[in-house]
Design a protein around this motif. Structure first.
Motif: not given
Lengths: 252, 181, 362
Positions: C101-121
């Motif tokens: 199936l066609p679809c688009v999933v966007v992942n605006v990554m943050r630091g992990g693992p786990g709940l990690g951080t909200i900062q970029p990764s």
């Protein structure tokens, strides 16, 4: 045998063409086949075959799509209401229904069930409650009765260990988003007729924009319960109906 | 022309929006711009900072470790960013809330009593515009009319009646800024 | 009007580009640092203009399954999330890939693992290109590095999704999501009509007309022979994508003695490093894979034949470097430099790592 009586004017019953001729994989005595037939008849009688979209669950009814001649999507375990939500919102003039068992709807998919109902998605949810996991071989379901034996509670459901049977239909009836919540069965001719009326009403509701319709069918699983079909029906009436009484819970 | 700026202070001082107005102004005069904020809970009271780049050419990295100009509005930001100003670059501080003044001698250090002025005029929200005015006096990289147009773009319409107050604050900043080394 | 240059955040650019490219449905759940995608959509109310559906689901699990359900209808649907949320979506992505199936999933990554951080990764590289869910499947993965590309590759992602009937991942990071740059949004395209969907997507779940049998979209095949056939078909499609869809960007690679390989935001930081290195007289180039899968194996292989070493720079502990090493196949030294847990490497740190590579291979 005299075949002379096979004439159109003597016809007393015909199978709806919405139900195809594929041999069903369900065990003899299982309620699924009857409910499938009722849905197929409702679709035919309402003339909505081209506008109906079904969402199949994971569980025994995963193969529902093999039997009803409509377009189908097959969901991941418990997610049918999420799929149906999207389908109905993207095709608002279609009749969209999910067909789910107790494990699918009331265990792994509880969040999807509650939230679809709470949003008042204009879909029909058909909920087959037989108190057991059929397809995986008779394990405990959220709706398994206290004391009832299954493969994962072989000495009977012990509420101290396993908690209580989940009356999810009652819960769903409490939600503002539901319009019609009913509990039916298909163990007698009269019950079958009532169940069919309920299914039809649910389907009709889905075009009125007034919320979710939820039809529970208290059912048997004679292989899981390890009883004959006849004995299963008796056991269901004696035990299941006490925990899950038949009738409308909500009709607004 | 290329100007790489870090603006840092407490959340609520208007650090991010000052950067945004600068970026809008650059956009309006046809420059390449990037606005890279620190984001997260610090927006609600902790330390916030934003990197703004205005350039005539394509911007490669929006993340920098050296800046042409640093505007710092609290002590933690001074401690963090004083060393990141390029030799010969500009450091602007608001002495209000600083426990020590900048120490470097190879950069141009300016002071602006913006917090005091904003308090005096009973208009705390103009703090960042006073500082922006001071900055533009030193580094006139964008025209004031573009700043005003940028401000208009970044403010919701219901706040457009505040534009004259902001323009006044910019002018005030231009008068207040003074070189201290 | 379409040529108007606007200043906006990367997350906002995704939302606006989605509306412009005729997206039919967005289903999402808030998570930092990508919540502006849904916030922008809710503010824009596209259901009043293009008719696009926007819905806040109860979880990422539900979002991806709404996308699954919606994708079955032949319509353009998408979701967006950040790393922990995308982990929750992996089951659904596997189903969608299998059901073609066609679809688009966007992942605006943050630091992990786990709940990690909200900062970029960039630590979800493996999850994205090696298959985060169960089974043998691939996602086309596009890695934007500017806010403009957040808009452009949203459109491209839908085009590829429909061309190959496959989920496409837009793999960005928190910094690109949160930063503002200039953007020219794509032209407004109309949403597909029901007639167009019936004509172009004969597989779609639209309701069974009398003229055809029922359409069933499922990822289930209990018979192993059938499931093997499904897998072979998927793999054939993946080979086709690998042949046709590699996108790569190169800066000063022609005369370079050393190549920095980096994607997304890191590729821009490395361009700064390249400028610094060239000022010092080091011949350095930057190769930036834009499609992380299909991976630019051939392009890297070709450069390995003429350079002295490669440095792979990532915001993770060294993930893409494995694919670079496979492409290079031992021809030259490939070193890895990364910052972890939400820290963005600075251009001078990268320069230090580069100078070590040069010293090791002098």
């Amino acid at each position: 045998m005299n075949n002379d009586i096979i004439k159109p004017e003597n016809l007393v019953y015909t199978k709806t063409p919405v139900l195809n001729d594929n041999p069903m994989h369900y065990c003899p005595g299982c309620s699924h086949g009857v409910v499938h037939k009722l849905i197929a008849e409702v679709i035919e009688e309402m003339g909505i075959q081209e506008k109906t979209i079904g969402v199949a669950p994971v569980g025994c009814a995963v193969f529902a799509y093999n039997y009803l001649e409509i377009d189908w999507e097959q969901a991941a375990h418990g997610r049918a209401p999420a799929l149906a939500t999207a389908v109905k919102r993207l095709w608002p003039d279609r009749y969209v229904f999910t067909y789910q068992g107790d494990g699918d709807l009331a265990a792994i998919g509880t969040a999807e069930t509650i939230h679809a109902c709470n949003r008042g998605e204009n879909i029909t949810i058909i909920f087959i409650n037989n108190g057991i996991y059929g397809m995986t071989g008779g394990q405990m379901a959220p709706t398994t009765l206290e004391g009832m034996k299954t493969a994962t509670c072989p000495y009977g459901r012990n509420t101290a260990i396993n908690g209580y049977p989940l009356n999810i239909t009652k819960l769903v009836a409490e939600l503002e988003g539901t319009r019609y919540v009913t509990r039916q069965s298909v163990h007698t001719v009269a019950a079958v007729q009532k169940a069919k009326k309920a299914i039809r009403k649910a389907f009709e509701n889905s075009m009125e924009g007034k919320g979710t319709s939820f039809v529970e069918i208290v059912s048997t699983c004679n292989s899981g319960w390890k009883m004959s079909p006849a004995k299963s029906n008796e056991w269901m009436v004696e035990n299941m109906f006490k925990a899950y009484p038949i009738g409308d819970l909500k009709d607004k | 022309m290329k100007e790489e700026i870090i603006i840092a202070g407490f959340g609520g001082q208007g650090v991010l929006s000052m950067g945004k107005i600068l970026a809008y102004s650059g956009l309006l005069q046809g420059q390449e711009v990037s606005w890279m904020p620190s984001y997260g809970p610090e927006q609600r009271g902790g330390t916030a900072n934003v990197t703004v780049i205005l350039s005539d050419e394509r911007i490669s990295s929006p993340i920098l470790n050296q800046y042409d100009t640093a505007i710092v509005l609290n002590q933690p930001s001074l401690d963090k960013f004083e060393s990141t100003v390029k030799p010969g670059g500009v450091l602007i501080v608001d002495p209000h809330g600083l426990s020590r003044m900048p120490e470097r001698t190879d950069i141009q250090v300016y002071s602006i009593d913006a917090t005091e002025e904003a308090t005096r005029t009973n208009n705390q929200k103009t703090l960042n515009m006073i500082i922006l005015g001071g900055y533009l006096k030193i580094r006139p990289i964008v025209k004031i009319e573009n700043v005003m147009a940028g401000l208009k773009k970044s403010l919701p319409e219901r706040h457009h009646h505040l534009l004259p107050i902001n323009e006044k604050a910019i002018n005030m900043g231009m008068d207040l800024i003074k070189k201290i080394n | 009007m379409s040529e108007e240059v606007k200043l906006m955040k990367g997350n906002e650019a995704i939302a606006r580009a989605a509306i412009r490219c005729g997206c039919d449905g967005y289903f999402g759940y808030p998570i930092t640092p990508q919540s502006e995608v849904m916030e922008t959509l809710m503010e824009e109310e596209p259901w009043k203009t293009t008719g696009m559906v926007v819905l806040q689901a109860e979880s990422e699990t539900s979002s991806i399954n709404m996308v699954y359900g919606g994708a079955c209808t032949g319509k353009k649907v998408m979701t967006s999330s950040s790393s922990p949320g995308v982990s929750l979506m992996q089951e659904g992505i596997s189903y969608i890939a299998c059901a073609e199936l066609p679809c688009v999933v966007v992942n605006v990554m943050r630091g992990g693992p786990g709940l990690g951080t909200i900062q970029p990764s960039q630590a979800d590289y493996f999850q994205t290109v090696k298959g985060g869910g169960h089974g043998d499947y691939k996602l086309i993965a596009l890695a934007p590095s500017t806010v403009q590309e957040m808009a452009d590759y949203t459109v491209k992602a839908f085009d590829l999704a429909f061309k190959y009937r496959t989920p496409v991942m837009l793999l960005a990071d928190g910094a690109i999501g949160q930063m503002m740059e200039k953007v020219v949004l794509p032209e407004q395209r109309p949403r597909a009509t029901e007639e167009e969907i019936r004509a172009n997507c004969p597989w779609a779940i639209v309701g069974k007309p009398a003229s055809r049998g029922r359409n069933v979209i499922t990822s289930l095949a209990l018979k192993s022979e059938e499931m093997e056939a499904t897998n072979i078909k998927l793999q054939a499609k993946y080979r086709e994508i690998e042949k046709n869809e590699v996108i790569v960007e190169m800066h000063n690679c022609e005369d370079a003695d050393y190549i920095i390989v980096a994607f997304g935001l890191c590729a821009r930081i490395c361009q700064k490093t390249m400028e610094m290195a060239r000022e010092k007289g080091l011949k350095v180039g930057v190769l930036r894979p834009i499609t992380l899968w299909p991976f630019p194996t051939e392009e890297i292989k070709a450069l390995a034949n003429k350079c002295k070493g490669m440095l792979c720079v990532e915001m993770n502990a060294g993930q893409m470097v494995e694919d670079v090493r496979l492409a290079v196949n031992g021809k030259v030294d490939v070193q890895s430099f990364g910052r972890l847990g939400g820290i963005i490497p600075a251009p001078d740190e990268v320069l230090n790592a580069l100078e070590k590579l040069v010293a090791d291979n002098a």
